[in-house]
Design an enzyme around this catalytic site. Sequence first.
Site, PDB file in Angstrom:
ATOM      1  N   ASP A 101       0.840  -1.204   0.000  1.00 29.52           N
ATOM      2  CA  ASP A 101       0.000   0.000   0.000  1.00 29.52           C
ATOM      3  C   ASP A 101       0.879   1.260   0.000  1.00 29.52           C
ATOM      4  O   ASP A 101       2.053   1.214   0.402  1.00 29.52           O
ATOM      5  CB  ASP A 101      -0.869   0.040   1.268  1.00 29.52           C
ATOM      6  CG  ASP A 101      -1.858  -1.110   1.330  1.00 29.52           C
ATOM      7  OD1 ASP A 101      -2.187  -1.677   0.282  1.00 29.52           O
ATOM      8  OD2 ASP A 101      -2.285  -1.425   2.461  1.00 29.52           O
TER       9      ASP A 101
HETATM   10  N1  URA Z   1      -1.179  -5.733   4.185  1.00 31.20           N
HETATM   11  C1  URA Z   1      -1.638  -4.473   4.162  1.00 31.20           C
HETATM   12  O1  URA Z   1      -2.647  -4.174   4.782  1.00 31.20           O
HETATM   13  N2  URA Z   1      -0.971  -3.567   3.453  1.00 31.20           N
HETATM   14  C2  URA Z   1       0.169  -3.851   2.769  1.00 31.20           C
HETATM   15  O2  URA Z   1       0.756  -2.962   2.148  1.00 31.20           O
HETATM   16  C3  URA Z   1       0.636  -5.156   2.802  1.00 31.20           C
HETATM   17  C4  URA Z   1      -0.057  -6.087   3.508  1.00 31.20           C
END
Ligand code: URA
Length: 228
Positions: A101
Amino acid sequence: MRLDKFLSHTGFGSRKAVRLLIKKSLVKVNGEKVKDIGHILNLKSDIVTVGEEVVQYEEDVYIMINKPRDYICAHDAVEYPSVLDLLEESRSDLFFVGRLDADTEGLLIITNDGQFSHRIAHGKKDIKKQYYVELDHDFDKKFIGELEKGIPMDDTMLKPAKVEMVTSKALLLTISEGKYHQVKRMMHHCNNEVVYLKRVKIGPLNLDESLELGAYRSLTEEEISYFN
Ligand code: URA
């Protein structure tokens, strides 16, 4: 690299097809016809042509980057810049192995090798991802058992996760899948909120802690072989 290997790597077909091209005198190295399929090329200086076409050789790329927050794992960056903007040399054939993310930091692999990426993301081996997670408030340890058994998500049951407490509000979470916002959703399930997230490990590959945020390096041969 051998001439026949070079040509089949660059899209001229099987070794057999490539041999035919060479036999038909269509292949030149530095302007000279070459008949020897095993001719050794200097990839830095030799210019290979097939007919009129100059053949460009793009080496396989395997990069580990320490992703900073506010960069996104996409080619078309809109709200935030792309992680690819952090690379000195931009190449259109690169992609991400398991996205992070925008607000997540840490270990991200960038490659142009589709099979390598597929083996990590969807291969037969259960390649676990480990995250360092900081939470809004103390983690309720009553959820450890549930997470370690596997909680429901997207109409399936997640594989058992592993939870290692670091402090009362921070943990190392090891998971098998790569679902959208998975860690954040798992922590929601535990009535908590992620305030900081960093991926630290993919299979046996650790984030190289000497890499500053935004810095990257090539994977070593040994690291690449972890996923063979
Ligand atoms: N889980 C999440 O919530 N975000 C990420 O970036 C990776 C795994």
